[in-house]
Motif scaffolding. Structure first.
Motif, PDB file in Angstrom:
ATOM      1  N   ILE A   1     -44.064 107.333  -6.688  1.00  0.00           N
ATOM      2  CA  ILE A   1     -43.091 106.293  -6.482  1.00  0.00           C
ATOM      3  C   ILE A   1     -43.169 105.739  -5.153  1.00  0.00           C
ATOM      4  CG2 ILE A   1     -41.465 107.347  -8.209  1.00  0.00           C
ATOM      5  CD1 ILE A   1     -40.036 108.710  -6.035  1.00  0.00           C
TER       6      ILE A   1
ATOM      7  N   ALA B   1     -33.908 100.709  -8.553  1.00  0.00           N
ATOM      8  CA  ALA B   1     -35.062 100.917  -9.224  1.00  0.00           C
ATOM      9  C   ALA B   1     -36.068  99.675  -9.292  1.00  0.00           C
ATOM     10  CB  ALA B   1     -34.865 101.436 -10.685  1.00  0.00           C
TER      11      ALA B   1
ATOM     12  N   CYS C   1     -38.764  99.933 -15.222  1.00  0.00           N
ATOM     13  CA  CYS C   1     -37.644 100.227 -14.351  1.00  0.00           C
ATOM     14  C   CYS C   1     -36.892  99.068 -14.100  1.00  0.00           C
ATOM     15  CB  CYS C   1     -38.047 101.182 -13.032  1.00  0.00           C
ATOM     16  SG  CYS C   1     -38.754 102.455 -13.312  1.00  0.00           S
TER      17      CYS C   1
ATOM     18  N   GLY D   1     -36.373 104.935  -7.404  1.00  0.00           N
ATOM     19  CA  GLY D   1     -37.474 105.189  -8.166  1.00  0.00           C
ATOM     20  C   GLY D   1     -38.163 104.110  -8.990  1.00  0.00           C
TER      21      GLY D   1
ATOM     22  N   THR E   1     -34.844 105.260 -15.116  1.00  0.00           N
ATOM     23  CA  THR E   1     -34.735 105.553 -13.664  1.00  0.00           C
ATOM     24  C   THR E   1     -33.304 105.150 -13.089  1.00  0.00           C
ATOM     25  OG1 THR E   1     -37.202 105.791 -13.021  1.00  0.00           O
ATOM     26  CG2 THR E   1     -35.528 105.372 -11.387  1.00  0.00           C
TER      27      THR E   1
ATOM     28  N   TYR F   1     -37.798 109.977 -10.631  1.00  0.00           N
ATOM     29  CA  TYR F   1     -38.633 109.439 -11.591  1.00  0.00           C
ATOM     30  C   TYR F   1     -38.201 109.877 -12.606  1.00  0.00           C
ATOM     31  CZ  TYR F   1     -42.480 108.000 -14.238  1.00  0.00           C
ATOM     32  OH  TYR F   1     -43.283 107.272 -15.169  1.00  0.00           O
ATOM     33  N   GLY F   2     -37.589 108.800 -13.790  1.00  0.00           N
ATOM     34  CA  GLY F   2     -37.226 109.160 -15.052  1.00  0.00           C
ATOM     35  C   GLY F   2     -37.912 107.922 -15.829  1.00  0.00           C
TER      36      GLY F   2
END
Length: 346
Positions: free
Chosen positions: A102, A149, A292, A96, A125, A120-121
């Motif tokens: 993304i 990431a 990320c 991601g 991520t 997706y975080g």
């Protein structure tokens, strides 16, 4: 745990401990890691730990967005090539980034042609991907999982703030998005450090609305995850050689330490932040780094090298993410935070 279904009892052996933590019965091995960064990151204090340093942010591509996707592809292919691992034995690719839908991960997955799970975080991520990859392997759904990431300073500026060519003044609380991509190859069998547990965080919102102060928005969630990890595992900070948050920066790191102190926890000197580690004060990044790619390259480079050298025996990586969007920011919404933790033992 015993569930009742139509009068019948169904027994389940949960691998969870406490409220939020999973302990892996068969801890996945980190078989390889790889990091690719831009020139600013290569000039920083961790420059020698990165596997590949680009000379510029475009690397011959037509746009920053294309360059970021190529960077992620290079990092993930690099982890495969590092140990000449058979690509056909990789069951899933998890990746991601920060861009809408993304796209960096999507286009990298198109080239790598592996079964793909996009995640997706925000800036958490990498840790989230490592946790999910470990769950897939420990759960018997995969033998080997490739996790990665990425972020890019110029793509993030264009999407979240202002195009860099406008030369807008940056707030002193702001952070510099890392141009970098990191990857790890996780395996069911093999030699290397192991991911022994993971703590999935809760979304925490302290009503921070300043998009130039991501550290303040993420710090409560990181502190909450750390507290819950230690509560679940019945451990203390001294049991770890290093506890590294993803990208709180200097302001967020200080706030997280204060929140932990108010909760009765002395986090000690082992707690730091990847966003503080990657640049030095001479590089004019204000509060530190974000993105990320920040925790992804610091872990895949510096931290993995120190684990392999025996300097670090037990590490907790706490990915930190600000779960907002350009649209929500323009609508005056607050910025929710998240923190996901994985524990790596050498």
């Amino acid at each position: 745990m015993i569930l009742t279904l139509n009068g019948d009892e169904l027994k389940m052996n949960l691998k969870r401990v406490g409220n939020q933590t999973m302990v892996f019965a068969n801890p996945p091995v980190i078989l390889a890691s790889y990091s690719v960064v831009g020139p600013k990151e290569g000039q920083g204090p961790l420059g020698q730990s990165f596997h590949t340093v680009w000379e510029d942010g475009l690397h011959g591509e037509k746009s920053w967005e294309v360059a970021e996707s190529k960077m992620l592809q290079a990092a993930m292919q690099g982890a495969i090539d590092q140990i000449s691992f058979p690509k056909e034995q990789i069951d899933f690719m998890l990746a991601g980034d920060l861009l809408n839908q993304i796209i960096s991960a999507n286009y990298a997955a198109r080239q790598l042609a592996l079964p793909f799970i996009g995640i997706y975080g925000a800036c958490s991520t990498m840790a989230l991907g490592m946790a999910l990859g470990s769950m897939l392997i420990d759960g018997g759904f995969a033998r080997n999982v490739l996790v990665g990431a990425s972020s890019h300073h110029d793509t993030a500026e264009r999407q979240y703030r202002l195009p860099t060519e406008q030369g807008a003044q940056r707030a002193m609380s702001s952070q510099w998005t890392v141009t970098g991509a990191g990857s790890v190859l996780l395996g069911q069998f093999g030699q290397g450090p192991r991911i022994t547990s993971a703590t999935i965080g809760r979304v925490i919102d302290y009503a921070i609305k300043d998009v130039n102060n991501m550290g303040a928005a993420m710090a409560p969630a990181v502190a909450d995850t750390i507290l819950n990890h230690f509560l679940d595992m019945q451990l203390k900070p001294a049991d770890y050689n290093l506890i590294a948050s993803g990208d709180l920066g200097r302001i967020g790191l200080g706030l997280a330490c204060e929140l932990l102190k108010q909760s009765g926890m002395d986090i000690g000197t082992s707690f730091t932040d990847c966003g503080v580690m990657i640049y030095d004060e001479s590089q004019d990044v204000h509060s530190g780094a974000s993105g990320c790619g920040c925790s992804a390259v610091v872990f895949a480079g510096d931290i993995m090298q120190r684990i392999k050298a025996g300097e670090l025996k037990k590490v907790m990586l706490v990915g930190s993410g600000a779960l907002h969007s350009p649209t929500s920011a323009l609508q005056g919404e607050s910025i929710p935070g998240i923190g996901h933790a994985v524990v790596i033992e050498g």
